[in-house]
Design a protein around this motif. Structure first.
Motif, PDB file in Angstrom:
ATOM      1  N   PRO A 178      75.420  16.557  19.797  1.00  0.00           N
ATOM      2  CA  PRO A 178      74.339  16.868  20.734  1.00  0.00           C
ATOM      3  C   PRO A 178      74.840  17.139  22.150  1.00  0.00           C
ATOM      4  CG  PRO A 178      74.355  14.527  20.225  1.00  0.00           C
ATOM      5  CD  PRO A 178      75.317  15.179  19.285  1.00  0.00           C
ATOM      6  N   ILE A 179      75.933  16.518  22.528  1.00  0.00           N
ATOM      7  CA  ILE A 179      76.457  16.725  23.876  1.00  0.00           C
ATOM      8  C   ILE A 179      77.075  18.109  24.005  1.00  0.00           C
ATOM      9  CG2 ILE A 179      77.949  15.814  25.690  1.00  0.00           C
ATOM     10  CD1 ILE A 179      75.540  14.054  24.725  1.00  0.00           C
ATOM     11  N   ALA A 180      77.777  18.546  22.969  1.00  0.00           N
ATOM     12  CA  ALA A 180      78.372  19.888  23.002  1.00  0.00           C
ATOM     13  C   ALA A 180      77.281  20.948  23.069  1.00  0.00           C
ATOM     14  CB  ALA A 180      79.252  20.097  21.770  1.00  0.00           C
ATOM     15  N   VAL A 181      76.220  20.784  22.278  1.00  0.00           N
ATOM     16  CA  VAL A 181      75.125  21.754  22.298  1.00  0.00           C
ATOM     17  C   VAL A 181      74.407  21.710  23.642  1.00  0.00           C
ATOM     18  CG1 VAL A 181      72.963  22.473  21.223  1.00  0.00           C
ATOM     19  CG2 VAL A 181      74.819  21.595  19.797  1.00  0.00           C
ATOM     20  N   ALA A 182      74.169  20.515  24.156  1.00  0.00           N
ATOM     21  CA  ALA A 182      73.476  20.376  25.436  1.00  0.00           C
ATOM     22  C   ALA A 182      74.293  20.978  26.579  1.00  0.00           C
ATOM     23  CB  ALA A 182      73.191  18.906  25.714  1.00  0.00           C
ATOM     24  N   THR A 183      75.592  20.758  26.556  1.00  0.00           N
ATOM     25  CA  THR A 183      76.454  21.318  27.599  1.00  0.00           C
ATOM     26  C   THR A 183      76.437  22.835  27.558  1.00  0.00           C
ATOM     27  OG1 THR A 183      77.885  19.364  27.554  1.00  0.00           O
ATOM     28  CG2 THR A 183      78.813  21.383  28.504  1.00  0.00           C
ATOM     29  N   ALA A 184      76.501  23.389  26.355  1.00  0.00           N
ATOM     30  CA  ALA A 184      76.433  24.843  26.201  1.00  0.00           C
ATOM     31  C   ALA A 184      75.100  25.364  26.720  1.00  0.00           C
ATOM     32  CB  ALA A 184      76.624  25.223  24.734  1.00  0.00           C
ATOM     33  N   ALA A 185      74.028  24.672  26.395  1.00  0.00           N
ATOM     34  CA  ALA A 185      72.703  25.104  26.832  1.00  0.00           C
ATOM     35  C   ALA A 185      72.572  25.036  28.351  1.00  0.00           C
ATOM     36  CB  ALA A 185      71.637  24.238  26.176  1.00  0.00           C
ATOM     37  N   VAL A 231      74.490  27.997  29.844  1.00  0.00           N
ATOM     38  CA  VAL A 231      73.796  29.268  29.642  1.00  0.00           C
ATOM     39  C   VAL A 231      72.592  29.364  30.569  1.00  0.00           C
ATOM     40  CG1 VAL A 231      72.435  30.622  27.992  1.00  0.00           C
ATOM     41  CG2 VAL A 231      74.617  29.610  27.288  1.00  0.00           C
ATOM     42  N   ALA A 232      71.861  28.268  30.714  1.00  0.00           N
ATOM     43  CA  ALA A 232      70.712  28.260  31.616  1.00  0.00           C
ATOM     44  C   ALA A 232      71.148  28.517  33.051  1.00  0.00           C
ATOM     45  CB  ALA A 232      69.977  26.926  31.513  1.00  0.00           C
ATOM     46  N   ASP A 233      72.241  27.888  33.470  1.00  0.00           N
ATOM     47  CA  ASP A 233      72.745  28.076  34.835  1.00  0.00           C
ATOM     48  C   ASP A 233      73.227  29.507  35.057  1.00  0.00           C
ATOM     49  OD1 ASP A 233      72.199  25.464  35.515  1.00  0.00           O
ATOM     50  OD2 ASP A 233      74.245  24.754  35.197  1.00  0.00           O
ATOM     51  N   ASP A 234      73.896  30.055  34.054  1.00  0.00           N
ATOM     52  CA  ASP A 234      74.490  31.393  34.196  1.00  0.00           C
ATOM     53  C   ASP A 234      73.445  32.503  34.182  1.00  0.00           C
ATOM     54  OD1 ASP A 234      76.969  30.214  34.299  1.00  0.00           O
ATOM     55  OD2 ASP A 234      77.521  30.716  32.226  1.00  0.00           O
ATOM     56  N   THR A 235      72.356  32.297  33.431  1.00  0.00           N
ATOM     57  CA  THR A 235      71.384  33.381  33.223  1.00  0.00           C
ATOM     58  C   THR A 235      70.073  33.193  33.963  1.00  0.00           C
ATOM     59  OG1 THR A 235      70.412  32.330  31.255  1.00  0.00           O
ATOM     60  CG2 THR A 235      72.339  33.765  30.916  1.00  0.00           C
ATOM     61  N   GLY A 236      69.773  31.967  34.353  1.00  0.00           N
ATOM     62  CA  GLY A 236      68.482  31.693  34.978  1.00  0.00           C
ATOM     63  C   GLY A 236      67.344  31.554  33.990  1.00  0.00           C
ATOM     64  N   SER A 242      67.986  25.238  13.602  1.00  0.00           N
ATOM     65  CA  SER A 242      69.233  25.394  12.856  1.00  0.00           C
ATOM     66  C   SER A 242      70.118  26.512  13.386  1.00  0.00           C
ATOM     67  CB  SER A 242      68.934  25.627  11.370  1.00  0.00           C
ATOM     68  OG  SER A 242      68.117  26.761  11.193  1.00  0.00           O
ATOM     69  N   GLY A 243      69.506  27.564  13.925  1.00  0.00           N
ATOM     70  CA  GLY A 243      70.296  28.693  14.417  1.00  0.00           C
ATOM     71  C   GLY A 243      71.300  28.294  15.477  1.00  0.00           C
ATOM     72  N   VAL A 244      70.943  27.270  16.264  1.00  0.00           N
ATOM     73  CA  VAL A 244      71.851  26.760  17.296  1.00  0.00           C
ATOM     74  C   VAL A 244      72.548  25.495  16.827  1.00  0.00           C
ATOM     75  CG1 VAL A 244      72.000  25.798  19.625  1.00  0.00           C
ATOM     76  CG2 VAL A 244      70.542  27.774  19.186  1.00  0.00           C
ATOM     77  N   PRO A 295      77.700  27.268  19.468  1.00  0.00           N
ATOM     78  CA  PRO A 295      76.334  27.236  20.001  1.00  0.00           C
ATOM     79  C   PRO A 295      76.159  28.067  21.266  1.00  0.00           C
ATOM     80  CG  PRO A 295      77.034  25.032  19.375  1.00  0.00           C
ATOM     81  CD  PRO A 295      78.238  25.913  19.288  1.00  0.00           C
ATOM     82  N   ARG A 296      77.172  28.091  22.121  1.00  0.00           N
ATOM     83  CA  ARG A 296      77.036  28.851  23.359  1.00  0.00           C
ATOM     84  C   ARG A 296      76.863  30.336  23.076  1.00  0.00           C
ATOM     85  NH1 ARG A 296      79.658  28.361  29.260  1.00  0.00           N
ATOM     86  NH2 ARG A 296      78.948  30.375  30.029  1.00  0.00           N
ATOM     87  N   ALA A 297      77.642  30.872  22.133  1.00  0.00           N
ATOM     88  CA  ALA A 297      77.529  32.296  21.810  1.00  0.00           C
ATOM     89  C   ALA A 297      76.145  32.621  21.268  1.00  0.00           C
ATOM     90  CB  ALA A 297      78.602  32.689  20.797  1.00  0.00           C
ATOM     91  N   VAL A 298      75.608  31.737  20.432  1.00  0.00           N
ATOM     92  CA  VAL A 298      74.271  31.964  19.881  1.00  0.00           C
ATOM     93  C   VAL A 298      73.231  31.913  20.994  1.00  0.00           C
ATOM     94  CG1 VAL A 298      72.499  31.070  18.325  1.00  0.00           C
ATOM     95  CG2 VAL A 298      74.891  31.054  17.616  1.00  0.00           C
TER      96      VAL A 298
END
Length: 215
Positions: free
Chosen positions: A14-21, A24-29, A195-197, A203-206
């Motif tokens: 969950p930490i790896a997915v959360a960090t990726a999310a 992505v949120a920071d980079d894209t807005g 599941s997709g993420v 996860p970051r690429a998805v």
């Protein structure tokens, strides 16, 4: 567009997915949230990602062994909660109670429902958002926005007829940026996926693909 990833009880980090999310949120807005298991809320929230509970119960402080108290989820770092997900169905009175409990704890609420008729009923309870998720499409490879777009447009119409201030999300089978784009075209302001993420090798690429059309 809000992209909310429900980690369910999948065997992911969950930490790896959360960090990726969060990245992505920071980079894209684009607004991206993660709904981990209750035991992981605090750790996920520490990554800085918008963190949601998967469920809160219609209870207050007291003798409620085994239940999830809204205040506890909020104190752990959650800012919102799903209610009545298809894998955790509630009676209407309990949905109402959970919405009230979440409001008491200042949690944003999203009530899930199977179809437009249920969306109308859920909207009448006054949540911040509702999400239409046909159960037969959950966990599949075909998104509701593609398989049955009328369900999304009808859900938007049903919610709007009751309270135009309530946002409408869609879920079930969402896995690509095209799915997110299609959901937006149909009137949804957010998507739920899992599941997709959660099951992805990267996860970051998805997530980057998911938000690309709306970034």
């Amino acid at each position: 567009m809000f992209v909310l990833v429900n980690l369910k009880t999948y065997p992911c980090d969950p930490i790896a997915v959360a960090t990726a999310a969060a990245d992505v949120a920071d980079d894209t807005g684009v607004r991206v949230g993660i709904a981990p298991q209750a035991a992981d809320i605090a750790r996920v929230a520490e990554t800085g990602v918008e963190t949601w509970a998967q469920h809160v119960d219609p209870i207050d402080y007291g003798s409620n062994t085994g239940h999830t108290l809204a205040e506890t989820a909020a104190e752990a770092g959650a800012t919102g909660t799903l209610i009545n997900h298809s894998e955790h169905r509630l009676k209407l009175a309990d949905i109402d109670g959970s919405v009230r409990a979440a409001e008491r704890a200042d949690l944003e609420t999203c009530v899930c429902a199977n179809n437009p008729d249920q969306i109308g009923a859920a909207t009448a309870l006054g949540p911040d958002s509702v999400a239409v998720e046909p159960p037969e499409l959950i966990g599949g490879d075909v998104s509701v926005a593609t398989a049955d777009p009328d369900i999304v447009t009808d859900a938007v119409e049903a919610a709007g007829a009751v309270d135009e201030s309530v946002d409408v999300f869609c879920g079930a089978g969402i896995s690509t940026g095209d799915d997110v784009d299609a959901a937006g075209d149909l009137g949804a302001t957010g998507v739920l996926l899992a599941s997709g993420v959660a099951k992805a090798d990267d996860p970051r690429a998805v997530l980057e693909d998911l938000v690309d059309p709306v970034a």
